[in-house]
Design a protein around this motif. Structure first.
Motif, mmCIF file in Angstrom:
data_model
loop_
_atom_site.group_PDB
_atom_site.id
_atom_site.type_symbol
_atom_site.label_atom_id
_atom_site.label_comp_id
_atom_site.label_asym_id
_atom_site.label_seq_id
_atom_site.Cartn_x
_atom_site.Cartn_y
_atom_site.Cartn_z
ATOM 1 N N ASN A 148 0.777 -1.246 0.000
ATOM 2 C CA ASN A 148 0.000 0.000 0.000
ATOM 3 C C ASN A 148 0.811 1.301 0.000
ATOM 4 O O ASN A 148 1.246 1.766 -1.050
ATOM 5 C CB ASN A 148 -1.042 -0.011 1.132
ATOM 6 N N VAL A 149 1.039 1.918 1.158
ATOM 7 C CA VAL A 149 1.661 3.242 1.183
ATOM 8 C C VAL A 149 3.149 3.184 0.863
ATOM 9 O O VAL A 149 3.683 4.084 0.199
ATOM 10 C CB VAL A 149 1.412 3.924 2.547
ATOM 11 N N TYR A 150 3.846 2.133 1.279
ATOM 12 C CA TYR A 150 5.270 2.036 0.913
ATOM 13 C C TYR A 150 5.425 2.037 -0.601
ATOM 14 O O TYR A 150 6.230 2.791 -1.161
ATOM 15 C CB TYR A 150 5.904 0.777 1.501
ATOM 16 N N GLY A 151 4.648 1.191 -1.288
ATOM 17 C CA GLY A 151 4.713 1.167 -2.749
ATOM 18 C C GLY A 151 4.342 2.502 -3.353
ATOM 19 O O GLY A 151 4.938 2.943 -4.343
ATOM 20 N N ALA A 152 3.367 3.175 -2.753
ATOM 21 C CA ALA A 152 2.952 4.483 -3.265
ATOM 22 C C ALA A 152 4.069 5.513 -3.120
ATOM 23 O O ALA A 152 4.276 6.351 -4.009
ATOM 24 C CB ALA A 152 1.694 4.949 -2.542
ATOM 25 N N THR A 153 4.812 5.453 -2.009
ATOM 26 C CA THR A 153 5.916 6.406 -1.838
ATOM 27 C C THR A 153 7.009 6.165 -2.873
ATOM 28 O O THR A 153 7.618 7.110 -3.381
ATOM 29 C CB THR A 153 6.526 6.330 -0.423
ATOM 30 N N LYS A 154 7.252 4.916 -3.203
ATOM 31 C CA LYS A 154 8.295 4.628 -4.189
ATOM 32 C C LYS A 154 7.823 4.930 -5.611
ATOM 33 O O LYS A 154 8.638 5.252 -6.482
ATOM 34 C CB LYS A 154 8.746 3.171 -4.058
ATOM 35 N N ALA A 155 6.517 4.837 -5.852
ATOM 36 C CA ALA A 155 5.980 5.290 -7.130
ATOM 37 C C ALA A 155 6.163 6.800 -7.255
ATOM 38 O O ALA A 155 6.464 7.328 -8.334
ATOM 39 C CB ALA A 155 4.506 4.917 -7.253
ATOM 40 N N TYR A 156 5.995 7.508 -6.142
ATOM 41 C CA TYR A 156 6.255 8.949 -6.127
ATOM 42 C C TYR A 156 7.713 9.230 -6.473
ATOM 43 O O TYR A 156 8.010 10.123 -7.283
ATOM 44 C CB TYR A 156 5.928 9.539 -4.752
ATOM 45 N N VAL A 157 8.631 8.485 -5.845
ATOM 46 C CA VAL A 157 10.053 8.705 -6.098
ATOM 47 C C VAL A 157 10.370 8.518 -7.581
ATOM 48 O O VAL A 157 11.123 9.297 -8.182
ATOM 49 C CB VAL A 157 10.915 7.763 -5.229
ATOM 50 N N ARG A 158 9.783 7.501 -8.180
ATOM 51 C CA ARG A 158 10.006 7.262 -9.610
ATOM 52 C C ARG A 158 9.488 8.437 -10.452
ATOM 53 O O ARG A 158 10.196 8.960 -11.307
ATOM 54 C CB ARG A 158 9.314 5.968 -10.040
ATOM 55 N N GLN A 159 8.262 8.868 -10.189
ATOM 56 C CA GLN A 159 7.678 9.939 -10.981
ATOM 57 C C GLN A 159 8.376 11.273 -10.716
ATOM 58 O O GLN A 159 8.572 12.079 -11.639
ATOM 59 C CB GLN A 159 6.174 10.055 -10.693
ATOM 60 N N PHE A 160 8.765 11.514 -9.479
ATOM 61 C CA PHE A 160 9.510 12.725 -9.138
ATOM 62 C C PHE A 160 10.833 12.760 -9.896
ATOM 63 O O PHE A 160 11.243 13.810 -10.425
ATOM 64 C CB PHE A 160 9.747 12.776 -7.628
ATOM 65 N N SER A 161 11.499 11.610 -9.959
ATOM 66 C CA SER A 161 12.770 11.538 -10.683
ATOM 67 C C SER A 161 12.586 11.882 -12.159
ATOM 68 O O SER A 161 13.372 12.647 -12.740
ATOM 69 C CB SER A 161 13.374 10.135 -10.550
ATOM 70 N N LEU A 162 11.563 11.334 -12.775
ATOM 71 C CA LEU A 162 11.307 11.593 -14.191
ATOM 72 C C LEU A 162 10.931 13.052 -14.427
ATOM 73 O O LEU A 162 11.350 13.676 -15.420
ATOM 74 C CB LEU A 162 10.211 10.668 -14.708
ATOM 75 N N ASN A 163 10.144 13.615 -13.518
ATOM 76 C CA ASN A 163 9.765 15.019 -13.668
ATOM 77 C C ASN A 163 10.944 15.959 -13.421
ATOM 78 O O ASN A 163 11.014 17.040 -14.023
ATOM 79 C CB ASN A 163 8.600 15.348 -12.739
ATOM 80 N N LEU A 164 11.863 15.566 -12.546
ATOM 81 C CA LEU A 164 13.095 16.343 -12.388
ATOM 82 C C LEU A 164 13.867 16.392 -13.699
ATOM 83 O O LEU A 164 14.401 17.439 -14.083
ATOM 84 C CB LEU A 164 13.975 15.736 -11.288
ATOM 85 N N ASN A 232 17.950 7.044 -16.778
ATOM 86 C CA ASN A 232 16.737 7.535 -16.128
ATOM 87 C C ASN A 232 16.346 6.667 -14.941
ATOM 88 O O ASN A 232 16.035 7.172 -13.862
ATOM 89 C CB ASN A 232 15.586 7.590 -17.129
ATOM 90 N N SER A 233 16.320 5.372 -15.147
ATOM 91 C CA SER A 233 15.991 4.441 -14.066
ATOM 92 C C SER A 233 16.668 3.118 -14.353
ATOM 93 O O SER A 233 16.905 2.762 -15.515
ATOM 94 C CB SER A 233 14.473 4.249 -13.924
ATOM 95 N N ILE A 234 16.966 2.402 -13.288
ATOM 96 C CA ILE A 234 17.597 1.096 -13.444
ATOM 97 C C ILE A 234 16.952 0.139 -12.446
ATOM 98 O O ILE A 234 17.035 0.324 -11.235
ATOM 99 C CB ILE A 234 19.135 1.188 -13.262
ATOM 100 N N GLU A 235 16.249 -0.859 -12.957
ATOM 101 C CA GLU A 235 15.524 -1.835 -12.138
ATOM 102 C C GLU A 235 16.370 -3.085 -12.002
ATOM 103 O O GLU A 235 16.823 -3.653 -12.996
ATOM 104 C CB GLU A 235 14.181 -2.155 -12.801
ATOM 105 N N ILE A 236 16.582 -3.511 -10.760
ATOM 106 C CA ILE A 236 17.488 -4.625 -10.488
ATOM 107 C C ILE A 236 16.802 -5.641 -9.591
ATOM 108 O O ILE A 236 16.259 -5.296 -8.542
ATOM 109 C CB ILE A 236 18.771 -4.145 -9.788
ATOM 110 N N MET A 237 16.836 -6.895 -10.003
ATOM 111 C CA MET A 237 16.329 -7.988 -9.169
ATOM 112 C C MET A 237 17.407 -9.067 -9.051
ATOM 113 O O MET A 237 18.254 -9.197 -9.936
ATOM 114 C CB MET A 237 15.098 -8.639 -9.807
ATOM 115 N N PRO A 238 17.363 -9.849 -7.964
ATOM 116 C CA PRO A 238 18.200 -11.052 -7.965
ATOM 117 C C PRO A 238 17.684 -12.017 -9.024
ATOM 118 O O PRO A 238 16.504 -11.972 -9.394
ATOM 119 C CB PRO A 238 18.014 -11.617 -6.557
ATOM 120 N N THR A 239 18.557 -12.856 -9.514
ATOM 121 C CA THR A 239 18.151 -13.823 -10.534
ATOM 122 C C THR A 239 17.020 -14.707 -10.029
ATOM 123 O O THR A 239 16.167 -15.154 -10.806
ATOM 124 C CB THR A 239 19.357 -14.683 -10.950
ATOM 125 N N THR A 240 16.981 -14.919 -8.725
ATOM 126 C CA THR A 240 15.959 -15.798 -8.146
ATOM 127 C C THR A 240 14.578 -15.154 -8.087
ATOM 128 O O THR A 240 13.591 -15.844 -7.816
ATOM 129 C CB THR A 240 16.361 -16.192 -6.715
#
Length: 283
Positions: A148-164, A232-240
């Motif tokens: 919920n709110v944690y994901g929403a805050t990180k969605a904000y960070v992503r959009q804020f970065s792009l708007n910057l 612009n953004s770099i998404e990283i996951m473990p291979t697992t």
């Protein structure tokens, strides 16, 4: 020129401080836990300068920025701001979550990050160079139960970065958003589960998750890209870690022979797929 890292007392921030200093850069590390920062200074030496700062407190941020002017001259100009301070609290569904936890995440992950960025940007624009690295998360891209709110805050960070990026067009200032998946070896889940270390450890058991060093190496790589290149953004996951099928909740129909009013509510079938398995760890 210096690198300013928030949340530098542990986890990603401490790993970034060590990695940048080892690469020869001057680093200012901020966090609430000054004792942890002083320990880090003992380890890293003069290239690391600690400043106590609470990103949830504007006065604390201003005091920290004023303190930078009292450091040796090569720390005065911030060439890279790494907005690393942030946290998740709880994994309860929205109707069960503690509102105080939501408020703390919003103040830390959104308001603090935004306010500090606003204070640093003018000097970067004036010099015609600089890099802002924000710490996002795959939680800002993909929803999950309890996010919920944690994901929403990180969605904000992503959009804020792009708007910057849009606002800083033509200034020479770059902006990147690092979006990690599952990362072990930090205090993230211990904080999220409010000190339940056993529950936190269970999440990472046999997962071969990313490490704070992986994130620190990524931040250094971003900083060392040539001035004409912006990631612009770099998404990283473990291979697992990967993408689970979209779960469908199924409720069997009421028996044809019985009255709908007399039929008890059937027990819902458990959710299947990777998200269902992960969710079971958090119960």
């Amino acid at each position: 020129m210096a690198i300013l890292i928030t949340g530098a007392s542990a986890g990603f921030g401490a790993a970034m401080a060590k990695t940048f200093v080892q690469a020869g850069y001057a680093v200012i590390g901020t966090a609430r836990r000054e004792d942890k920062l002083l320990d880090l200074q003992q380890e890293l030496g003069e290239l690391f300068q600690p400043i106590a700062m609470d990103v949830c407190d504007k006065n604390s941020i201003q005091a920290a920025l004023n303190h930078i002017n009292m450091l040796p001259e090569h720390f005065h100009e911030i060439d890279c701001l790494i907005n690393n301070a942030g946290l998740a609290l709880g994994l309860d569904k929205a109707h069960q979550a503690e509102f105080d936890d939501w408020e703390t995440m919003i103040h830390t992950n959104i308001i603090g990050l935004t306010y500090l960025t606003r204070q640093i940007l003018p000097q970067m624009v004036q010099r015609g160079r600089g890099l802002v690295i924000n710490m996002g998360s795959i939680a800002g891209n993909y929803p999950y139960p309890g996010g919920n709110v944690y994901g929403a805050t990180k969605a904000y960070v992503r959009q804020f970065s792009l708007n910057l990026r849009a606002d800083l067009h033509g200034t020479g200032v770059r902006v990147s958003n690092i979006e990690p998946g599952l990362v072990g070896g930090s205090e993230f889940s211990n904080v999220r589960f409010k000190g339940d270390d056993e529950r936190a450890a269970q999440l990472y058991e046999h997962a071969n998750a990313l490490t704070p060093q992986d994130i620190a190496d990524t931040a250094l790589w971003l900083y060392q890209r040539p001035a004409h290149m912006n990631v612009n953004s770099i998404e990283i996951m473990p291979t697992t870690q990967s993408f689970a099928a979209l779960n469908v909740h199924k409720t069997p129909p009421a028996s044809v022979s019985g009255s709908l009013n007399d039929t008890p509510n059937p027990s819902p079938e458990p959710e299947t797929g990777l998200l269902g398995k992960i969710a079971s760890l958090f119960k």
